[in-house]
Design a protein around this motif. Sequence first.
Motif, mmCIF file in Angstrom:
data_model
loop_
_atom_site.group_PDB
_atom_site.id
_atom_site.type_symbol
_atom_site.label_atom_id
_atom_site.label_comp_id
_atom_site.label_asym_id
_atom_site.label_seq_id
_atom_site.Cartn_x
_atom_site.Cartn_y
_atom_site.Cartn_z
ATOM 1 N N UNK A 75 0.832 -1.208 0.000
ATOM 2 C CA UNK A 75 0.000 0.000 0.000
ATOM 3 C C UNK A 75 0.865 1.256 0.000
ATOM 4 N N UNK A 76 0.301 2.342 -0.483
ATOM 5 C CA UNK A 76 1.012 3.614 -0.448
ATOM 6 C C UNK A 76 1.112 4.141 0.971
ATOM 7 N N UNK A 77 0.153 3.725 1.840
ATOM 8 C CA UNK A 77 0.145 4.113 3.251
ATOM 9 C C UNK A 77 -0.032 2.847 4.085
ATOM 10 N N UNK A 78 0.770 2.686 5.135
ATOM 11 C CA UNK A 78 0.680 1.516 6.005
ATOM 12 C C UNK A 78 -0.429 1.721 7.034
ATOM 13 N N UNK A 79 -1.255 0.691 7.217
ATOM 14 C CA UNK A 79 -2.302 0.756 8.224
ATOM 15 C C UNK A 79 -2.365 -0.587 8.950
ATOM 16 N N UNK A 80 -3.441 -0.792 9.727
ATOM 17 C CA UNK A 80 -3.481 -1.916 10.655
ATOM 18 C C UNK A 80 -3.531 -3.287 9.989
ATOM 19 N N UNK A 81 -3.938 -3.373 8.736
ATOM 20 C CA UNK A 81 -4.007 -4.681 8.067
ATOM 21 C C UNK A 81 -2.757 -4.963 7.232
ATOM 22 N N UNK A 82 -1.679 -4.236 7.483
ATOM 23 C CA UNK A 82 -0.447 -4.386 6.710
ATOM 24 C C UNK A 82 0.048 -5.829 6.682
ATOM 25 N N UNK A 83 -0.017 -6.487 7.813
ATOM 26 C CA UNK A 83 0.526 -7.857 7.889
ATOM 27 C C UNK A 83 -0.326 -8.865 7.114
ATOM 28 N N UNK A 84 -1.540 -8.481 6.736
ATOM 29 C CA UNK A 84 -2.392 -9.379 5.958
ATOM 30 C C UNK A 84 -1.931 -9.476 4.512
ATOM 31 N N UNK A 85 -1.142 -8.488 4.062
ATOM 32 C CA UNK A 85 -0.684 -8.497 2.679
ATOM 33 C C UNK A 85 -1.779 -8.112 1.697
ATOM 34 N N UNK A 86 -1.434 -8.180 0.417
ATOM 35 C CA UNK A 86 -2.390 -7.848 -0.637
ATOM 36 C C UNK A 86 -3.486 -8.916 -0.682
ATOM 37 N N UNK A 87 -4.757 -8.521 -0.826
ATOM 38 C CA UNK A 87 -5.263 -7.178 -1.121
ATOM 39 C C UNK A 87 -5.691 -6.352 0.092
ATOM 40 N N UNK A 88 -5.870 -6.986 1.261
ATOM 41 C CA UNK A 88 -6.479 -6.264 2.374
ATOM 42 C C UNK A 88 -5.593 -5.125 2.875
ATOM 43 N N UNK A 89 -4.281 -5.288 2.802
ATOM 44 C CA UNK A 89 -3.390 -4.218 3.247
ATOM 45 C C UNK A 89 -3.576 -2.961 2.409
ATOM 46 N N UNK A 90 -3.934 -3.138 1.146
ATOM 47 C CA UNK A 90 -4.199 -1.995 0.265
ATOM 48 C C UNK A 90 -5.563 -1.391 0.571
ATOM 49 N N UNK A 91 -6.532 -2.234 0.865
ATOM 50 C CA UNK A 91 -7.913 -1.763 1.015
ATOM 51 C C UNK A 91 -8.159 -1.070 2.345
ATOM 52 N N UNK A 92 -7.675 -1.654 3.441
ATOM 53 C CA UNK A 92 -7.979 -1.079 4.746
ATOM 54 C C UNK A 92 -7.014 0.058 5.040
ATOM 55 N N UNK A 93 -7.538 1.274 5.102
ATOM 56 C CA UNK A 93 -6.713 2.465 5.274
ATOM 57 C C UNK A 93 -7.276 3.354 6.380
ATOM 58 N N UNK A 94 -7.606 2.741 7.507
ATOM 59 C CA UNK A 94 -8.033 3.506 8.673
ATOM 60 C C UNK A 94 -9.337 4.243 8.459
ATOM 61 N N UNK A 95 -9.295 5.565 8.560
ATOM 62 C CA UNK A 95 -10.532 6.354 8.554
ATOM 63 C C UNK A 95 -10.852 6.961 7.198
ATOM 64 N N UNK A 96 -10.436 6.342 6.102
ATOM 65 C CA UNK A 96 -10.899 6.821 4.801
ATOM 66 C C UNK A 96 -12.405 6.556 4.676
ATOM 67 N N UNK A 97 -13.016 7.137 3.667
ATOM 68 C CA UNK A 97 -14.458 6.958 3.451
ATOM 69 C C UNK A 97 -14.697 5.680 2.641
ATOM 70 N N UNK A 98 -15.236 4.673 3.287
ATOM 71 C CA UNK A 98 -15.511 3.399 2.613
ATOM 72 C C UNK A 98 -16.897 3.358 1.965
ATOM 73 N N UNK A 99 -17.693 4.395 2.161
ATOM 74 C CA UNK A 99 -19.074 4.324 1.675
ATOM 75 C C UNK A 99 -19.184 4.208 0.155
ATOM 76 N N UNK A 100 -18.287 4.806 -0.649
ATOM 77 C CA UNK A 100 -18.406 4.568 -2.094
ATOM 78 C C UNK A 100 -18.276 3.098 -2.451
ATOM 79 N N UNK A 101 -17.320 2.406 -1.836
ATOM 80 C CA UNK A 101 -17.140 0.992 -2.128
ATOM 81 C C UNK A 101 -18.357 0.173 -1.701
ATOM 82 N N UNK A 102 -18.823 0.410 -0.488
ATOM 83 C CA UNK A 102 -19.906 -0.404 0.049
ATOM 84 C C UNK A 102 -21.225 -0.164 -0.680
ATOM 85 N N UNK A 103 -21.358 0.993 -1.329
ATOM 86 C CA UNK A 103 -22.568 1.275 -2.117
ATOM 87 C C UNK A 103 -22.439 0.813 -3.565
#
Length: 392
Positions: free
Chosen positions: A241-269
């Motif tokens: 990921x371009x920014x490290x967050x709490x799911x870093x150790x999970x590796x791709x793809x979750x390390x890329x997707x989970x980025x703390x307090x970004x807005x996830x509502x576009x994805x979930x909709x």
Amino acid sequence: MPPPAAIPGARLLFSIDPAVSFLNHGSFGAVPIGVQRAQQRLRDEIEANPVRFHASGLVDRIIHTRRHVATFLGADPEGSALVPNTTTGVSLVLQSVRLESADEVLVTDHAYGAVDLAVRRQCRRSGATVRSVALPMGASDAEIVGRIRSALRPGKTKLLVIDQISSATATAFPVRDVAAAVHEHDIPILVDAAHVPGMLPVEVAMLGVDFWVGNLHKWAFAPRGTALLSVAPAWRRRIDPLVVSWEQEQGFPLAVEYQGTIDYTPWLAAPTGLFTLRTLGWAAVRAHNSALAAYGQQVVGAALGLAPAELPQPGDPEVAMRIVPLSAGLATSPAEAQALRQYIADKLSVETQLSGWNGRGLLRLSAQVYNRADEYEKFAERLPAALASYRR
């Protein structure tokens, strides 16, 4: 060429300003009202209890959404990641390829501006070089593959970046055949598919490419900020990921997707957008949009005095964007194109897209289910006088 019949009720699904002819769906898309409401419900859920939203099941919801979107695109859900947009995915790939000073990245002269900038920035940082191969509009698939094959420098070319549908020229490229050609020399290929999801049927896993990234907020009715990056198995462990967050150790793809307090509502909709597309009938939407774009190109081109042979064809009949070349001297640079686009919007209340491509101004017309044939007809009637006034 007669225009296609409208899809009943489709225009009512959108909140497009009725005072504006919005002929530029390709730039930022337009979100159906039902999808807007789905996203707002998600925002309300967050604000009712932010801790519960982020700490109780968010990761599972992201994974579920990714699987839904990846399945729609024929991509491997375990080798794909949700990202905010195509250029973010491109930057992730460029970082992960790990360019060195002796390397080069090959792009085409149809590359999207922000993607080209991202490539050049990464090459400056690494000392690598960028080289562009010219692909004439209207070239056959065989000519495109041949030109790219001739431009490769085995041992030096580290990556090829190519559009599946180019933004400036609305050209569809034969990415499967191109991938086969570059893989003869073990060169990876990154496909900018920003316009593909929702416009064209695709089986990403069958293309044989190393990296593929496409926006769902253009033609798949998702909220803006939704894209999918798909990565071939050999490269997945290298994607950071371009920014490290709490799911870093999970590796791709979750390390890329989970980025703390970004807005996830576009994805979930986003699945609501795909549901809307299927409810309208995706085949009917594709047929309507491509036919209406072709009709718009015909009437606007004729109004500007262009013969049918002078109107570039997209290379795939289902492409829902068409190009009308402008006369010499108009919109020949990005700044000039932006100025003319704004003039047309202000004077005619018509939203279009213009590009200065290889010294020629190109007017791009998009078509979506909320558009009507008379919008293109009225635009064609008024555009010549507006351009004449603009020249003065």
